[in-house]
Scaffold this motif. Sequence first.
Motif, mmCIF file in Angstrom:
data_model
loop_
_atom_site.group_PDB
_atom_site.id
_atom_site.type_symbol
_atom_site.label_atom_id
_atom_site.label_comp_id
_atom_site.label_asym_id
_atom_site.label_seq_id
_atom_site.Cartn_x
_atom_site.Cartn_y
_atom_site.Cartn_z
ATOM 1 N N VAL A 31 -74.044 -43.839 90.148
ATOM 2 C CA VAL A 31 -73.798 -44.327 88.785
ATOM 3 C C VAL A 31 -72.571 -43.642 88.197
ATOM 4 C CG1 VAL A 31 -74.732 -44.436 86.429
ATOM 5 C CG2 VAL A 31 -76.195 -44.982 88.395
ATOM 6 N N ARG A 32 -72.428 -42.335 88.419
ATOM 7 C CA ARG A 32 -71.256 -41.595 87.913
ATOM 8 C C ARG A 32 -69.960 -42.193 88.440
ATOM 9 N NH1 ARG A 32 -74.217 -36.779 88.888
ATOM 10 N NH2 ARG A 32 -73.174 -36.497 90.887
ATOM 11 N N ARG A 33 -69.978 -42.665 89.673
ATOM 12 C CA ARG A 33 -68.746 -43.116 90.332
ATOM 13 C C ARG A 33 -68.518 -44.625 90.269
ATOM 14 N NH1 ARG A 33 -66.616 -38.854 93.066
ATOM 15 N NH2 ARG A 33 -68.035 -37.119 93.412
ATOM 16 N N THR A 34 -69.461 -45.385 89.769
ATOM 17 C CA THR A 34 -69.321 -46.843 89.725
ATOM 18 C C THR A 34 -68.187 -47.244 88.789
ATOM 19 O OG1 THR A 34 -71.653 -47.168 90.197
ATOM 20 C CG2 THR A 34 -70.502 -49.007 89.154
ATOM 21 N N ASP A 35 -67.309 -48.103 89.276
ATOM 22 C CA ASP A 35 -66.196 -48.604 88.471
ATOM 23 C C ASP A 35 -66.744 -49.561 87.424
ATOM 24 O OD1 ASP A 35 -63.958 -49.890 87.389
ATOM 25 O OD2 ASP A 35 -62.892 -49.885 89.300
ATOM 26 N N LYS A 36 -66.574 -49.202 86.169
ATOM 27 C CA LYS A 36 -67.055 -50.020 85.059
ATOM 28 C C LYS A 36 -65.912 -50.639 84.256
ATOM 29 C CE LYS A 36 -71.489 -49.569 85.494
ATOM 30 N NZ LYS A 36 -72.356 -50.714 85.673
ATOM 31 N N GLY A 37 -64.717 -50.589 84.814
ATOM 32 C CA GLY A 37 -63.590 -51.238 84.162
ATOM 33 C C GLY A 37 -62.889 -50.403 83.103
ATOM 34 N N ALA A 38 -63.237 -49.125 82.987
ATOM 35 C CA ALA A 38 -62.507 -48.245 82.066
ATOM 36 C C ALA A 38 -61.125 -47.957 82.658
ATOM 37 C CB ALA A 38 -63.291 -46.947 81.852
ATOM 38 N N PHE A 39 -60.254 -47.319 81.903
ATOM 39 C CA PHE A 39 -58.897 -47.054 82.385
ATOM 40 C C PHE A 39 -58.899 -46.411 83.761
ATOM 41 C CE2 PHE A 39 -56.885 -46.570 77.901
ATOM 42 C CZ PHE A 39 -56.820 -47.927 77.778
ATOM 43 N N PHE A 40 -59.824 -45.508 84.008
ATOM 44 C CA PHE A 40 -59.890 -44.810 85.291
ATOM 45 C C PHE A 40 -61.151 -45.176 86.057
ATOM 46 C CE2 PHE A 40 -56.870 -42.632 82.696
ATOM 47 C CZ PHE A 40 -55.794 -42.546 83.570
ATOM 48 N N GLY A 41 -61.669 -46.340 85.774
ATOM 49 C CA GLY A 41 -62.815 -46.870 86.506
ATOM 50 C C GLY A 41 -64.127 -46.517 85.864
ATOM 51 N N GLY A 42 -64.698 -45.402 86.282
ATOM 52 C CA GLY A 42 -66.014 -45.027 85.799
ATOM 53 C C GLY A 42 -66.043 -43.655 85.164
ATOM 54 N N ILE A 43 -67.220 -43.132 85.042
ATOM 55 C CA ILE A 43 -67.451 -41.874 84.331
ATOM 56 C C ILE A 43 -66.780 -40.708 85.041
ATOM 57 C CG2 ILE A 43 -69.256 -40.249 83.623
ATOM 58 C CD1 ILE A 43 -71.089 -42.839 83.357
ATOM 59 N N HIS A 44 -67.055 -40.523 86.313
ATOM 60 C CA HIS A 44 -66.500 -39.378 87.045
ATOM 61 C C HIS A 44 -64.975 -39.373 86.973
ATOM 62 C CE1 HIS A 44 -66.597 -36.263 90.304
ATOM 63 N NE2 HIS A 44 -65.354 -36.710 90.435
ATOM 64 N N ASN A 45 -64.365 -40.504 87.291
ATOM 65 C CA ASN A 45 -62.903 -40.557 87.308
ATOM 66 C C ASN A 45 -62.292 -40.352 85.924
ATOM 67 O OD1 ASN A 45 -62.869 -40.917 90.041
ATOM 68 N ND2 ASN A 45 -62.297 -43.073 89.980
ATOM 69 N N THR A 46 -62.969 -40.805 84.886
ATOM 70 C CA THR A 46 -62.442 -40.602 83.529
ATOM 71 C C THR A 46 -62.517 -39.129 83.158
ATOM 72 O OG1 THR A 46 -63.083 -42.848 82.922
ATOM 73 C CG2 THR A 46 -62.624 -41.317 81.115
ATOM 74 N N LEU A 47 -63.629 -38.482 83.470
ATOM 75 C CA LEU A 47 -63.740 -37.041 83.199
ATOM 76 C C LEU A 47 -62.714 -36.251 84.008
ATOM 77 C CD1 LEU A 47 -67.622 -36.712 83.027
ATOM 78 C CD2 LEU A 47 -66.006 -36.589 81.105
ATOM 79 N N ALA A 48 -62.489 -36.654 85.252
ATOM 80 C CA ALA A 48 -61.485 -35.993 86.084
ATOM 81 C C ALA A 48 -60.088 -36.169 85.483
ATOM 82 C CB ALA A 48 -61.530 -36.547 87.508
ATOM 83 N N HIS A 49 -59.800 -37.342 84.977
ATOM 84 C CA HIS A 49 -58.499 -37.594 84.366
ATOM 85 C C HIS A 49 -58.280 -36.704 83.146
ATOM 86 C CE1 HIS A 49 -54.983 -39.485 82.689
ATOM 87 N NE2 HIS A 49 -55.640 -39.622 81.546
ATOM 88 N N ILE A 50 -59.300 -36.537 82.326
ATOM 89 C CA ILE A 50 -59.164 -35.678 81.141
ATOM 90 C C ILE A 50 -58.796 -34.257 81.564
ATOM 91 C CG2 ILE A 50 -60.331 -34.682 79.139
ATOM 92 C CD1 ILE A 50 -62.164 -37.217 79.167
#
Length: 167
Positions: A31-50
């Motif tokens: 669920v953390r890694r599922t691409d949900k269409g956010a700028f960086f895909g999903g939750i994990h990738n968005t937190l990593a980007h920050i």
Amino acid sequence: MRRSWAINMARYNAWQNRSLYTATDTLSDEVRRTDKGAFFGGIHNTLAHILWADRVWMHRFNQTPPVSPTTDQGQSPDYADWEQLKIDRVAFDKTIRNWANTLSEDWLNSDFTWSNIAGTRTTTRPAWQLVTHMFNHQTHHRGQTHALLTAAGTMPEDTDFFLMEVV
């Protein structure tokens, strides 16, 4: 800009990151890694980007270790391990708080020149504007993460600044 503003924003940043990471920890890795269409895909990738962007700005502001241009905005293997990402986030929030505590209002109100991560463009802006950008960038992507977490069925803490513990 006053130094106290940056100190409070660094505290807010750490508080909100704790909230998001705690909520995210309740989810499966899938669920953390599922691409949900956010700028960086999903939750994990968005937190990593920050975290990646915070490291870029703190290197510019405070000569912390540089971020390799090959890290692809936090999407490289360096940010892939969830347990390590949590450790790195907590440690870097301390770095940001320590830095904010050392700021001078003279520096905040002076011009600051930096180069983009690829080294192809140099820009000068007031330092206070860039510090504001760094904290605003965090808030922007944390808002996306908050929405993704809510949609995934977990609820981070409130995000209202006035609810932050007074110290």
